[in-house]
Every structure is written in structure tokens, then in C-alpha cells.
Scaffold this active site. Sequence first.
Site, PDB file in Angstrom:
ATOM      1  N   HIS A  73       1.224   5.101  -1.636  1.00 28.92           N
ATOM      2  CA  HIS A  73       0.617   6.141  -0.808  1.00 28.92           C
ATOM      3  C   HIS A  73       1.551   6.736   0.234  1.00 28.92           C
ATOM      4  O   HIS A  73       1.167   7.664   0.941  1.00 28.92           O
ATOM      5  CB  HIS A  73      -0.668   5.612  -0.167  1.00 28.92           C
ATOM      6  CG  HIS A  73      -1.701   5.274  -1.195  1.00 28.92           C
ATOM      7  ND1 HIS A  73      -2.379   6.242  -1.900  1.00 28.92           N
ATOM      8  CD2 HIS A  73      -2.130   4.075  -1.675  1.00 28.92           C
ATOM      9  CE1 HIS A  73      -3.210   5.650  -2.759  1.00 28.92           C
ATOM     10  NE2 HIS A  73      -3.065   4.335  -2.648  1.00 28.92           N
ATOM     11  N   ARG A 104     -12.691  -1.585  -0.590  1.00 32.50           N
ATOM     12  CA  ARG A 104     -11.604  -0.905  -1.295  1.00 32.50           C
ATOM     13  C   ARG A 104     -10.294  -1.673  -1.109  1.00 32.50           C
ATOM     14  O   ARG A 104      -9.515  -1.808  -2.050  1.00 32.50           O
ATOM     15  CB  ARG A 104     -11.460   0.528  -0.774  1.00 32.50           C
ATOM     16  CG  ARG A 104     -10.465   1.366  -1.554  1.00 32.50           C
ATOM     17  CD  ARG A 104     -11.027   1.760  -2.903  1.00 32.50           C
ATOM     18  NE  ARG A 104     -10.080   2.557  -3.689  1.00 32.50           N
ATOM     19  CZ  ARG A 104      -9.261   2.051  -4.605  1.00 32.50           C
ATOM     20  NH1 ARG A 104      -9.254   0.757  -4.842  1.00 32.50           N
ATOM     21  NH2 ARG A 104      -8.457   2.836  -5.281  1.00 32.50           N
ATOM     22  N   CYS A 129       0.861  -1.193   0.000  1.00 31.79           N
ATOM     23  CA  CYS A 129       0.000   0.000   0.000  1.00 31.79           C
ATOM     24  C   CYS A 129       0.894   1.239   0.000  1.00 31.79           C
ATOM     25  O   CYS A 129       0.639   2.227  -0.689  1.00 31.79           O
ATOM     26  CB  CYS A 129      -0.876   0.032   1.255  1.00 31.79           C
ATOM     27  SG  CYS A 129      -1.798  -1.473   1.598  1.00 31.79           S
ATOM     28  N   CYS A 173      -8.041  -3.141  -4.126  1.00 31.56           N
ATOM     29  CA  CYS A 173      -6.614  -2.814  -4.257  1.00 31.56           C
ATOM     30  C   CYS A 173      -5.777  -4.087  -4.339  1.00 31.56           C
ATOM     31  O   CYS A 173      -4.881  -4.195  -5.168  1.00 31.56           O
ATOM     32  CB  CYS A 173      -6.136  -2.001  -3.054  1.00 31.56           C
ATOM     33  SG  CYS A 173      -6.440  -0.246  -3.209  1.00 31.56           S
TER      34      CYS A 173
END
Lengths: 278, 124, 109
Positions: A196, A235, A192, A239
Site C-alpha cells: 500500500h 480487516r 502492509c 490481512c
Amino acid sequence: MKQTTWMLTCLGMLAFSADALSLSPEQERLNRVQAVQQKYPDIKFEDYVYGALAFSPDAKAQYENMMAFPPFESEIDKGRQLWETPFNNGKRYADCFPGGGRNVAGNYPYYDEAMKKVVTFEMALNQCRANNGEAPYKQADMNTMGLLTAYARTLSDGMLMNIKVKGSGALAAFESGRRFFYQRRGQLNFSCASCHVDHVGEILRTEYLSMLPGQATHWPAFRGGDYALFTLQRRYSACNQLVRAVPMEIGGEEYNNLEYFHSYLSNGLPLKSSVFRK
Amino acid sequence: MGKPLAIVTAVSLGLLLAATFISSARAAEAPKPEPTGQELAFDNRKGNCLACHAMPGEPKTVTNTNIAPPLIGMAARFPDRRKLYGQIWDATRANPDTAMPPFGKNGILTDTEINKVVDYVYGL
Amino acid sequence: MNSCRIAIRLLVWSGLVMGVAGHGARAAESSSKPILSAEATEALARAESGVALAIAKKALWTTAASALAQAQEAAKQQDNAAVMKYAAVATEQASLGMAQVDGPLTSQH
């Protein structure tokens, strides 16, 4: 003053660099917020809740126009009906939460010492159903749990995220979520954080990459051209699939711990649920 | 108790979907020519280079990405072709923290496909 | 507790796999086609256990899952070459996934 804080943070990072996992949750959050502040000094902390939109005034203006009359308002209304319809015993969801369910969502997820696990808002809603003799909803079902939270969470709009990590059990759950966030997954080998944290605010194809702090504040969201309803964990699942990892179970321990970590990293930011996102 | 079952159900559903996808893909497979290096570089199921790399010399790109260095003057930047091949095969060797997928190591592209991409990128 | 859950998962998974394999075997009995070669049977079994381990480790890639589905489909068609090809991909992708989750975390600078 600000500089002193920054220097202290750097010292803290040095002290902990031998074992990155021993960073305290608050140190972790401060590091991530300060990294965004350094890279994008013009974006205000409270605007982190806009995610990718915070990087593009045009996109944010369009978003605000849409949110004046959200095209998915009737869906939120369906959620309100679910929330307001009494159970067979005459009680309601509002009876299960302090303040009738207003300003509560920012306290979730929390670590339950008795159950020795993370409890999400969705789990609390299902607990409320069970306590009143109703069957629990499937957490992956957007037509029941999804819609219910699309209204129930709006009752906490404006509340500041307020996640607490205290005690060894809570810390272990936080660490498990933290590992998930930074662990590479799937054939494409992204974590992730690859996007991000490491590339926050940069453009993937045509889309800005949102910042980690603030990401947990605006769910569920209505996404894309068909305004498909996505809870935060749906979500996560999407992802994971994008990076070619088989997703974990929505409502399962792995995603609950991830949501715990993820929500803590949004502490101090105002909630606003049922918004539009690409 | 519900959890392992749920996971297995999800996975088997996934397998089923994958199988359906594969059989329909197979039907469409036959007449399709082998993709070129450029097609591989653009295809978001394959190289997807332009998701992260701008290509200032390539008028066909429609992205405005800035994640990774732009693909330009590649022959000058990588005088040793093998180095460019190695970078695409597994970029984490040169930089453990890179976001670039290891296209060869993880089997995203075959050797032949990587070589085509290298040839294409070399011309940029 | 955790290992117990993994064990249950493995059990359920292998049950599923045996179900699929059994189905393939029955299909073979009723047709005149030759049965799957020992080599292909072994490759398929290796892929199935590799994928089961990756599931238990929460490290399965979609590519491993779909390659296994292709191998199982090929087994039903008694296509030895295709079974070998897809089973090898499934085994490799499953082991890459398992190695990955033991790898270093990103963004720790």
C-alpha cells in the site's frame, strides 16, 4: 508554492533519513500523501477515501450504483436498533457522546493520558455500556459490536478525520503502530506498506492496491459477494492471515496502536462508513 | 488478564482448525500427481507468480498485473540459471525492499519445487 | 509490565502444551503401542517452546502453528518420524518469524 513545499519535504526527509523513526507524524502523513500525488496527479486528494476504486472509473461507477440502494441496508438497520434501544437504566449510547454521537468518530482513536493507552471508538462504545451497567461486547463479534458501529459510525459521515498525536505517550503509541505497518510479517514476508506504499495503484492479480491515506475512513465495510461485515481491525486480522502471520487480538493493544497510526494518516479526509468493498 | 487467555485461545483454535485441515488434506493426498512447474507458478498457495508478474507469452494467464517485471525472455535475462534460482530463493538479497516473498528461505517452496518453477519460467 | 504479560502468556501457553502432551501420554499408557522416542519427544518440546517464544514476540507464523499441530497430532499416533519432521518445520518457521520482526522496516526510502 507547491514546489517549495515539496522541496522542503525532501529536505526534511534528508534531515531525518539517519533515523527514519524520528519523522514527525505530520511529516510522515505529508510524505505519504505527496508520494501518491506525484505518482497519480489526476486523482484528487478527497477521492483517496475510495481506495482501489479511485484507480478505476468503471469500478467506481458500479460502486456508486450499488451504494444508491445498498443491498446490506437491513444490516445497518439492525445496528440502528442496537444504538437506539435504551440500556436497562433507561440511558442510551447517544447520552455518552457529545452531540448525541454525531460527528465524533473522526476523533477516534485518541491517546488517553490517564489510561496511558489508545482508545478506539469501539472501546468508547464499550465504556458507555460499562458506565451504564451493561456487559461489554466482544470487539471481534460482528453481530454485536460490528453491527453497532455499522450504524453508529454513519452518524459521523462527512466529518473529517481529526486524529491528534501530542505528548510522549501518544507519540510512542503512534510509533508502535507505525512500526507494525512497515514491519514484514508472516511467511510471505510482506509489510502492509509493501503493497500500500511501495506498489500503490498497481494491480495485484486483478485488483488495484489502495493508497495508505484514506484507508481508515470507510469502516466498517460490507465485503465481497456475501457482504460480510468487516470492522477495520477484522480487516487487519484477515490481512495478517493472508501473509501467513497469526493475527493479533481484535481490540488488543497492537491493533489499537496500528489503528491510531493508520487513522492519523487519513487526517483531513471525510468519513463515510458502511460502504461496499471487494 | 483476558488478553493472554484470548490469544492462547485463538492460537489453539487455529491449531485445531489446522489439524482438521491437515487430516482432511491427507485423505485427498494419495492419488494426486506431483504438480508441474507451471501449476506451481499459477497456484496461489504456492508460487503465485502471476499475482505480480505478467506472462505475455503464456496464454493461460488471466491476470493483468503490473507490480513486478513481466516474465518474458527469461533465458536471455538470466544467462546464469543459478542467479534466477537465487532470486526466487530470496529476492531480498538483491533488493532489501522488494515485495517478492523469499520462497526458499521462508520454506514456501521446497528446493525441488523451486527448480521446477525455474525450469518453467526459463521457457517463458 | 510488558515482561510480566509475556511471562503470563508463556505460563498459560506451556500449561496448554503440557495439557496436550499429558493427553498424548495417557493415550499411550492405555494402548500397547511403543511410547514416543526420546529424540521425537525432545524435538516436540523444542518446537513447542519455539512457538511459545514466537507468540510472546508477536511473531508467530500460521505455518509454524500448523506444523506444531501436525507434530502434536503425530505424537498422539506415536509416529516418531512424523513428529520429527513436523517439529523441525515448526521450530524453523517459529525462529524465522522471530528473526523477521527484528529485521528492517520496508519503504523507508
